[in-house]
Design a protein around this motif. Structure first.
Motif, PDB file in Angstrom:
ATOM      1  N   THR A  60       0.811  -1.212   0.000  1.00  0.00           N
ATOM      2  CA  THR A  60       0.000   0.000   0.000  1.00  0.00           C
ATOM      3  C   THR A  60       0.847   1.265   0.000  1.00  0.00           C
ATOM      4  N   ILE A  61       2.119   1.159   0.419  1.00  0.00           N
ATOM      5  CA  ILE A  61       2.957   2.363   0.512  1.00  0.00           C
ATOM      6  C   ILE A  61       4.251   2.252  -0.285  1.00  0.00           C
ATOM      7  N   SER A  62       4.483   1.109  -0.950  1.00  0.00           N
ATOM      8  CA  SER A  62       5.767   0.906  -1.614  1.00  0.00           C
ATOM      9  C   SER A  62       5.682  -0.265  -2.577  1.00  0.00           C
ATOM     10  N   THR A  63       6.819  -0.575  -3.187  1.00  0.00           N
ATOM     11  CA  THR A  63       6.974  -1.816  -3.936  1.00  0.00           C
ATOM     12  C   THR A  63       7.825  -2.757  -3.084  1.00  0.00           C
ATOM     13  N   PRO A  64       7.233  -3.792  -2.486  1.00  0.00           N
ATOM     14  CA  PRO A  64       8.020  -4.714  -1.653  1.00  0.00           C
ATOM     15  C   PRO A  64       9.025  -5.497  -2.498  1.00  0.00           C
ATOM     16  N   VAL A  65      10.245  -5.573  -2.016  1.00  0.00           N
ATOM     17  CA  VAL A  65      11.298  -6.349  -2.670  1.00  0.00           C
ATOM     18  C   VAL A  65      11.871  -7.311  -1.634  1.00  0.00           C
ATOM     19  N   PHE A  66      11.876  -8.597  -1.959  1.00  0.00           N
ATOM     20  CA  PHE A  66      12.349  -9.606  -1.018  1.00  0.00           C
ATOM     21  C   PHE A  66      13.843  -9.831  -1.231  1.00  0.00           C
ATOM     22  N   ILE A  67      14.621  -9.697  -0.157  1.00  0.00           N
ATOM     23  CA  ILE A  67      16.077  -9.778  -0.275  1.00  0.00           C
ATOM     24  C   ILE A  67      16.647 -10.812   0.682  1.00  0.00           C
ATOM     25  N   ASP A  68      17.803 -11.361   0.305  1.00  0.00           N
ATOM     26  CA  ASP A  68      18.561 -12.251   1.178  1.00  0.00           C
ATOM     27  C   ASP A  68      19.546 -11.422   1.997  1.00  0.00           C
ATOM     28  N   GLN A  69      20.066 -12.044   3.047  1.00  0.00           N
ATOM     29  CA  GLN A  69      20.953 -11.333   3.958  1.00  0.00           C
ATOM     30  C   GLN A  69      22.204 -10.804   3.260  1.00  0.00           C
ATOM     31  N   ASP A  70      22.716 -11.535   2.268  1.00  0.00           N
ATOM     32  CA  ASP A  70      24.006 -11.158   1.684  1.00  0.00           C
ATOM     33  C   ASP A  70      23.965  -9.872   0.856  1.00  0.00           C
ATOM     34  N   ILE A  71      22.775  -9.413   0.463  1.00  0.00           N
ATOM     35  CA  ILE A  71      22.708  -8.136  -0.267  1.00  0.00           C
ATOM     36  C   ILE A  71      22.016  -7.046   0.548  1.00  0.00           C
ATOM     37  N   THR A  72      21.868  -7.291   1.832  1.00  0.00           N
ATOM     38  CA  THR A  72      21.145  -6.338   2.684  1.00  0.00           C
ATOM     39  C   THR A  72      21.756  -4.949   2.634  1.00  0.00           C
ATOM     40  N   ARG A  73      23.080  -4.868   2.755  1.00  0.00           N
ATOM     41  CA  ARG A  73      23.709  -3.559   2.835  1.00  0.00           C
ATOM     42  C   ARG A  73      23.582  -2.776   1.530  1.00  0.00           C
ATOM     43  N   ILE A  74      23.922  -3.392   0.423  1.00  0.00           N
ATOM     44  CA  ILE A  74      23.902  -2.649  -0.832  1.00  0.00           C
ATOM     45  C   ILE A  74      22.462  -2.309  -1.234  1.00  0.00           C
ATOM     46  N   ALA A  75      21.527  -3.221  -0.979  1.00  0.00           N
ATOM     47  CA  ALA A  75      20.121  -2.926  -1.275  1.00  0.00           C
ATOM     48  C   ALA A  75      19.638  -1.746  -0.434  1.00  0.00           C
ATOM     49  N   SER A  76      20.063  -1.697   0.822  1.00  0.00           N
ATOM     50  CA  SER A  76      19.689  -0.581   1.698  1.00  0.00           C
ATOM     51  C   SER A  76      20.329   0.718   1.237  1.00  0.00           C
ATOM     52  N   ASP A  77      21.581   0.642   0.788  1.00  0.00           N
ATOM     53  CA  ASP A  77      22.255   1.841   0.279  1.00  0.00           C
ATOM     54  C   ASP A  77      21.477   2.448  -0.878  1.00  0.00           C
ATOM     55  N   ILE A  78      21.002   1.594  -1.773  1.00  0.00           N
ATOM     56  CA  ILE A  78      20.303   2.083  -2.959  1.00  0.00           C
ATOM     57  C   ILE A  78      18.902   2.574  -2.606  1.00  0.00           C
ATOM     58  N   ALA A  79      18.127   1.744  -1.920  1.00  0.00           N
ATOM     59  CA  ALA A  79      16.711   2.048  -1.701  1.00  0.00           C
ATOM     60  C   ALA A  79      16.458   2.990  -0.529  1.00  0.00           C
ATOM     61  N   SER A  80      17.229   2.827   0.540  1.00  0.00           N
ATOM     62  CA  SER A  80      16.946   3.574   1.767  1.00  0.00           C
ATOM     63  C   SER A  80      17.869   4.772   1.956  1.00  0.00           C
ATOM     64  N   CYS A  81      19.176   4.591   1.707  1.00  0.00           N
ATOM     65  CA  CYS A  81      20.121   5.707   1.824  1.00  0.00           C
ATOM     66  C   CYS A  81      20.136   6.569   0.568  1.00  0.00           C
ATOM     67  N   GLY A  82      19.775   5.977  -0.567  1.00  0.00           N
ATOM     68  CA  GLY A  82      19.828   6.672  -1.842  1.00  0.00           C
ATOM     69  C   GLY A  82      19.158   8.034  -1.858  1.00  0.00           C
ATOM     70  N   PRO A  83      17.954   8.181  -1.270  1.00  0.00           N
ATOM     71  CA  PRO A  83      17.325   9.515  -1.283  1.00  0.00           C
ATOM     72  C   PRO A  83      18.191  10.600  -0.658  1.00  0.00           C
ATOM     73  N   ALA A  84      18.919  10.257   0.410  1.00  0.00           N
ATOM     74  CA  ALA A  84      19.809  11.250   1.029  1.00  0.00           C
ATOM     75  C   ALA A  84      20.995  11.551   0.124  1.00  0.00           C
ATOM     76  N   PHE A  85      21.575  10.501  -0.485  1.00  0.00           N
ATOM     77  CA  PHE A  85      22.721  10.708  -1.368  1.00  0.00           C
ATOM     78  C   PHE A  85      22.356  11.613  -2.545  1.00  0.00           C
ATOM     79  N   PHE A  86      21.232  11.308  -3.190  1.00  0.00           N
ATOM     80  CA  PHE A  86      20.881  12.061  -4.386  1.00  0.00           C
ATOM     81  C   PHE A  86      20.282  13.425  -4.057  1.00  0.00           C
ATOM     82  N   SER A  87      19.713  13.580  -2.876  1.00  0.00           N
ATOM     83  CA  SER A  87      19.297  14.916  -2.429  1.00  0.00           C
ATOM     84  C   SER A  87      20.518  15.813  -2.252  1.00  0.00           C
TER      85      SER A  87
END
Length: 272
Positions: A150-177
């Motif tokens: 209802t608020i996003s596009t859910p993406v299912f991830i494994d533990q081994d890509i947690t950091r890079i996926a978070s960098d792109i999806a979650s930290c990315g808005p701050a980086f590109f801002s």
């Protein structure tokens, strides 16, 4: 389904506001608490039917799904503090990346999931990163997926890509801002354009790019090709970017990963 939120800082508040705006959760089905109670009461002032309680124990007692929206190193002590209150029927959802669902499962008897949101979810957009624990039942998996649809596009991830996926999806808005702000500042510094106009134009531009990508009118490479005429002005700008960006983003990911590894080690020591 009653939802509890422990921790109403930036991300906890964002989730509450997004769910209510998307009509995914009714106000009266949300129970919240925060270490600094004023933050929780501020949310209740906006959404009067939300229930504010004095402590995390009450949140667990009044809800089915509990979202932990607190700092990584605060989670293990809180889980131990709340040990008498968790039951096999509860579902615990962490939103922090350094703690694996298996670590949380090792100290609680309930269903466990991890959902890493993005600030873009406040606009009912962007991705949310989901990982389910082994004990997480199908009905909780289904509910959490529907909740975040209802608020996003859910993406299912494994533990081994947690950091890079978070960098792109979650930290990315701050980086590109940050990059967009530097883009605006340079325009103001080098020309007679006002900061207000440069900000308006740049904001409209980035929203428009997002719409083009969302509607799949262009890919990132084809978008560059369409704007960048050979021998033209845009091409001169791209040449500067090619020369000066270099390994910048590789260094960004190296730095975030180093901090992630540091936090993972601290968390590992807590859980062991």
């Amino acid at each position: 389904m009653k939802i509890g939120v422990i921790g109403t800082g930036n991300m906890g508040r964002m989730l509450i506001e997004a769910w209510i705006e998307a009509r995914a959760v009714a106000e009266q089905d949300i129970v919240i608490t925060n270490r600094t109670m004023k933050k929780a009461l501020d949310i209740q002032h906006t959404y009067p039917q939300i229930e504010v309680v004095a402590n995390p124990e009450e949140v667990i007692q009044r809800t089915n799904i509990v979202f932990l929206c607190i700092k990584p190193l605060d989670i293990h002590p809180l889980l131990i503090q709340l040990a008498p209150y968790w039951t096999a029927e509860h579902c615990l959802v962490s939103i922090t990346s350094p703690i694996a669902v298996e670590q949380i499962e090792s100290v609680v008897p309930c269903h466990v999931a991890r959902v890493i949101p993005s600030i873009t979810n406040r606009a009912l957009s962007g991705s949310s990163l989901i990982t389910f624990g082994h004990r997480c039942a199908a009905y909780y998996r289904s509910y959490i997926e529907r909740l975040f649809q209802t608020i996003s596009t859910p993406v299912f991830i494994d533990q081994d890509i947690t950091r890079i996926a978070s960098d792109i999806a979650s930290c990315g808005p701050a980086f590109f801002s940050y990059l967009l702000q530097r883009f605006i500042d340079a325009a103001v510094q080098k020309t007679n354009i006002s900061k207000e106009m440069a900000t308006e134009l740049a904001s409209d531009m980035i929203i428009g790019v997002g719409e083009l990508l969302k509607k799949k009118m262009y890919t990132l490479p084809t978008l560059q090709e369409k704007v960048c005429v050979k021998g033209g002005i845009t091409g001169e700008g791209i040449a500067v970017l090619e020369a000066e960006v270099g390994e910048m983003f590789a260094h960004v990911f190296e730095k975030t990963n180093a901090k992630f590894v540091e936090e993972v080690k601290k968390v590992h020591n807590q859980f062991h």
